[in-house]
Design a protein around this motif. Sequence first.
Motif, PDB file in Angstrom:
ATOM      1  N   VAL A   4      -5.233  30.059 -37.098  1.00 13.52           N
ATOM      2  CA  VAL A   4      -6.117  29.265 -36.247  1.00 13.52           C
ATOM      3  C   VAL A   4      -6.005  27.820 -36.704  1.00 13.52           C
ATOM      4  CG1 VAL A   4      -8.479  28.849 -35.493  1.00 13.52           C
ATOM      5  CG2 VAL A   4      -7.702  31.195 -35.875  1.00 13.52           C
ATOM      6  N   ALA A   5      -5.730  26.915 -35.743  1.00 14.18           N
ATOM      7  CA  ALA A   5      -5.552  25.501 -36.064  1.00 14.18           C
ATOM      8  C   ALA A   5      -6.588  24.671 -35.326  1.00 14.18           C
ATOM      9  CB  ALA A   5      -4.139  25.047 -35.688  1.00 14.18           C
ATOM     10  N   LYS A   6      -7.034  23.581 -35.982  1.00 18.99           N
ATOM     11  CA  LYS A   6      -7.993  22.653 -35.364  1.00 18.99           C
ATOM     12  C   LYS A   6      -7.301  21.306 -35.177  1.00 18.99           C
ATOM     13  CE  LYS A   6     -12.348  22.571 -36.619  1.00 18.99           C
ATOM     14  NZ  LYS A   6     -13.598  22.295 -37.407  1.00 18.99           N
ATOM     15  N   ASN A   7      -7.436  20.751 -33.973  1.00 16.32           N
ATOM     16  CA  ASN A   7      -6.817  19.451 -33.713  1.00 16.32           C
ATOM     17  C   ASN A   7      -7.777  18.322 -34.037  1.00 16.32           C
ATOM     18  OD1 ASN A   7      -8.607  19.329 -31.583  1.00 16.32           O
ATOM     19  ND2 ASN A   7      -7.065  19.727 -29.998  1.00 16.32           N
ATOM     20  N   SER A   8      -7.331  17.078 -33.813  1.00 18.07           N
ATOM     21  CA  SER A   8      -8.132  15.906 -34.185  1.00 18.07           C
ATOM     22  C   SER A   8      -9.403  15.789 -33.353  1.00 18.07           C
ATOM     23  CB  SER A   8      -7.284  14.638 -34.032  1.00 18.07           C
ATOM     24  OG  SER A   8      -6.763  14.556 -32.722  1.00 18.07           O
ATOM     25  N   ALA A   9      -9.442  16.443 -32.187  1.00 15.35           N
ATOM     26  CA  ALA A   9     -10.630  16.414 -31.342  1.00 15.35           C
ATOM     27  C   ALA A   9     -11.639  17.496 -31.726  1.00 15.35           C
ATOM     28  CB  ALA A   9     -10.227  16.567 -29.879  1.00 15.35           C
ATOM     29  N   GLY A  10     -11.284  18.326 -32.723  1.00 18.75           N
ATOM     30  CA  GLY A  10     -12.194  19.376 -33.175  1.00 18.75           C
ATOM     31  C   GLY A  10     -12.033  20.692 -32.441  1.00 18.75           C
ATOM     32  N   GLU A  11     -11.049  20.782 -31.525  1.00 16.49           N
ATOM     33  CA  GLU A  11     -10.824  22.037 -30.801  1.00 16.49           C
ATOM     34  C   GLU A  11     -10.032  23.005 -31.680  1.00 16.49           C
ATOM     35  OE1 GLU A  11     -10.305  20.417 -26.265  1.00 16.49           O
ATOM     36  OE2 GLU A  11      -8.642  20.131 -27.650  1.00 16.49           O
ATOM     37  N   THR A  12     -10.337  24.293 -31.591  1.00 19.94           N
ATOM     38  CA  THR A  12      -9.592  25.306 -32.341  1.00 19.94           C
ATOM     39  C   THR A  12      -8.642  26.031 -31.396  1.00 19.94           C
ATOM     40  OG1 THR A  12     -11.373  26.915 -32.019  1.00 19.94           O
ATOM     41  CG2 THR A  12     -11.384  25.655 -34.083  1.00 19.94           C
ATOM     42  N   LEU A  13      -7.412  26.250 -31.865  1.00 17.15           N
ATOM     43  CA  LEU A  13      -6.363  26.881 -31.067  1.00 17.15           C
ATOM     44  C   LEU A  13      -5.728  28.003 -31.886  1.00 17.15           C
ATOM     45  CD1 LEU A  13      -4.702  23.569 -29.845  1.00 17.15           C
ATOM     46  CD2 LEU A  13      -6.160  25.045 -28.466  1.00 17.15           C
ATOM     47  N   ASN A  14      -5.393  29.099 -31.204  1.00 13.90           N
ATOM     48  CA  ASN A  14      -4.770  30.240 -31.875  1.00 13.90           C
ATOM     49  C   ASN A  14      -3.250  30.098 -31.867  1.00 13.90           C
ATOM     50  OD1 ASN A  14      -7.252  31.368 -32.329  1.00 13.90           O
ATOM     51  ND2 ASN A  14      -7.159  32.774 -30.585  1.00 13.90           N
ATOM     52  N   ILE A  15      -2.628  30.458 -32.981  1.00 13.63           N
ATOM     53  CA  ILE A  15      -1.168  30.492 -33.083  1.00 13.63           C
ATOM     54  C   ILE A  15      -0.746  31.949 -33.160  1.00 13.63           C
ATOM     55  CG2 ILE A  15       0.840  29.857 -34.478  1.00 13.63           C
ATOM     56  CD1 ILE A  15      -0.805  27.491 -35.546  1.00 13.63           C
ATOM     57  N   THR A  16       0.044  32.400 -32.191  1.00  9.53           N
ATOM     58  CA  THR A  16       0.589  33.754 -32.211  1.00  9.53           C
ATOM     59  C   THR A  16       2.065  33.681 -32.589  1.00  9.53           C
ATOM     60  OG1 THR A  16       1.252  33.738 -29.891  1.00  9.53           O
ATOM     61  CG2 THR A  16      -1.033  34.374 -30.373  1.00  9.53           C
ATOM     62  N   MET A  17       2.759  34.814 -32.494  1.00 10.00           N
ATOM     63  CA  MET A  17       4.191  34.825 -32.823  1.00 10.00           C
ATOM     64  C   MET A  17       5.044  34.247 -31.704  1.00 10.00           C
ATOM     65  SD  MET A  17       4.885  38.425 -34.770  1.00 10.00           S
ATOM     66  CE  MET A  17       3.739  39.114 -35.963  1.00 10.00           C
ATOM     67  N   THR A  18       4.442  34.005 -30.537  1.00 11.06           N
ATOM     68  CA  THR A  18       5.228  33.549 -29.390  1.00 11.06           C
ATOM     69  C   THR A  18       4.803  32.156 -28.951  1.00 11.06           C
ATOM     70  OG1 THR A  18       3.731  34.421 -27.711  1.00 11.06           O
ATOM     71  CG2 THR A  18       5.386  35.928 -28.588  1.00 11.06           C
ATOM     72  N   GLN A  19       5.698  31.492 -28.232  1.00  9.68           N
ATOM     73  CA  GLN A  19       5.407  30.209 -27.609  1.00  9.68           C
ATOM     74  C   GLN A  19       6.338  30.044 -26.420  1.00  9.68           C
ATOM     75  OE1 GLN A  19       6.886  26.665 -29.796  1.00  9.68           O
ATOM     76  NE2 GLN A  19       7.378  28.070 -31.457  1.00  9.68           N
ATOM     77  N   HIS A  20       6.077  29.057 -25.586  1.00 11.88           N
ATOM     78  CA  HIS A  20       6.911  28.789 -24.411  1.00 11.88           C
ATOM     79  C   HIS A  20       7.507  27.396 -24.504  1.00 11.88           C
ATOM     80  CE1 HIS A  20       4.522  32.199 -22.948  1.00 11.88           C
ATOM     81  NE2 HIS A  20       5.481  32.393 -22.064  1.00 11.88           N
ATOM     82  N   TRP A  21       8.687  27.238 -23.884  1.00 14.88           N
ATOM     83  CA  TRP A  21       9.327  25.918 -23.865  1.00 14.88           C
ATOM     84  C   TRP A  21      10.065  25.744 -22.542  1.00 14.88           C
ATOM     85  CZ3 TRP A  21       8.769  21.810 -26.946  1.00 14.88           C
ATOM     86  CH2 TRP A  21       9.632  20.734 -26.736  1.00 14.88           C
ATOM     87  N   PRO A  22       9.911  24.582 -21.868  1.00 18.21           N
ATOM     88  CA  PRO A  22      10.623  24.340 -20.602  1.00 18.21           C
ATOM     89  C   PRO A  22      12.128  24.198 -20.819  1.00 18.21           C
ATOM     90  CG  PRO A  22       9.331  22.411 -21.257  1.00 18.21           C
ATOM     91  CD  PRO A  22       8.988  23.496 -22.214  1.00 18.21           C
TER      92      PRO A  22
END
Length: 579
Positions: free
Chosen positions: A181-199
């Motif tokens: 779980v990561a928190k950005n500079s705005a204080g929002e928390t985001l989940n990191i899974t094993m997958t991601q997408h890229w255009p």
Amino acid sequence: MEQKILEPIVGVNGNMITVEYSGRIIQNEVAYAIVGDARIKCEVIRVRGKYADLQVFESTNGLKVGDMVEFTGELLSVELGPGLLTQVYDGLQNPLPLLAEHSGFFLQRGIYLRALDREKIWHFTPLAKAGDSVVPGDRIGFVMEGVVKHYIMVPMRWTGNFTLESVTAEGDYKIDDCMAVAKNSAGETLNITMTQHWPVKIPISDYAEKLLPETPLITCQRTIDTFFPVATGGTFCTPGPFGAGKTVLQHAISQNAEADVVVIAACGERAGEVVEILREYPDLTDPRTGRSLMDRSIIICNTSSMPVSAREASVYTAVTLAEYYRQMGLNTLLLADSTSRWAQALREMSGRLEEIPGEEAFPAYLESLIASFYERAGLVRLRSGETGSITIGGSVSPAGGNFEEPVTQATLKVVGAFLGLSRERSDARRYPAIHPLDSWSKYQSIVDKDQLKYARNILHRGSEVNQMMKVIGEEGTAMEDFIVYLKSEFLDYTYLQQNTFDAVDGATPAERQREMFGDVHRVLKTVFTFDDKETARKYFLDLRQLFIDRNYMELDSAEYRDQSALIEKLIAEGSKKNA
């Protein structure tokens, strides 16, 4: 919940549709044309005024003016994560074996499956800890994907700096489980899974520096490594007419090249040739592990009978997957077969867009597109200090073997090595059929450059003598010129030709190539004197056969040493007369 944007179709032209829109549309956005219960995938390829032109990735049968198109707001992307290796995908990253299970032999329209297995268990080992400051592309941990250490990274599409709130403990998980779980500079928390997408149309450039490719990529093909080398992170092309041996050469390179991951993009080849790849490639043995080469490979498959837009997408899908593995510090080899079919897909879409055509009706921007594809190759230094690379090799299938046609010429302007396959050599069964006089490379060879220059000179002079003998006959040729011709033939048969299907001769390591080339060079440099041409011919035939027989012997074997002694003896006998 975000409201779906629906816009009407105002024109249908083959596999291109035109939509009149009133909202916000972006280039390369994914949309779905709705036909009854089916939703057919499309991509925005041109926006003009209040109209957008979309290429449709499947058959447009049944689509008509007035039907609705649903826009997603997402760019055409691929899913990245563990489980990509060993897969066979189409150009849109649908796993073909699962599609076949779902649809049978005839694939149904409008079916799109997830690229990765959601139920497979992976053993996760963390590398980061709570409190660490990270940026997109930084490694959280890894799982073992066969023999490859597959790093789980902060999604590269994110922007800014993050602080890890938590990192999952070592253990077994599925790819959709939260790894951190990561928190950005705005204080929002985001989940990191094993997958991601890229255009797919945007290069992954999450590295510190792009380096000049200099180190040779050893392919164990003597003609390539010695005469026309390819650099790790470089580019090359193999143009040639139908039947010149492109597929066999492609298999040999992918099997023996010093690459960690191999991506095969079968973009638009005839169905028979693609079937050959799908049947034979998994049976190739990986010399590194002794297992199937498929364990560290990905195949992107689009035949010439599939819609042209899907063929065009397959090239970008393949290079994006290759870039993803480069981000892990791996050396990736991408083989595209064939870029001519890709260019033909571009030509067809350009015609439907009614653009001003260039040479042979290809789009005027063909050179730019080909250059942008090959520019995605390269050797890079990652922020971790490791290096990773993508080496791109494109097969080109010019009609009638004409290397002056636009696709070949546009490719030659951007690649670092040109391995031109010759109909003449193929018909003479001289494989690999790489023409030793027409081909070239800008990269550094694995042998001494002065010796290589001398050998090339022998090949050129031998070819000239051969052409002369076709006119004036062997009788009118001077003995000195005849010996040059015999030396050039000796070099061709003993070094340039290679039996891909033999366990020993099919793959010659760099050290053995240097030793072999040293022996061949000594023969080329030796001054021979013969009483007549028949004696000269017999001597070189005997010497040639000794070298060829040795090519099939294991390097450290007793028979190899015995054969080398016979070669030394025969060379000494031939040069004794001149002492």
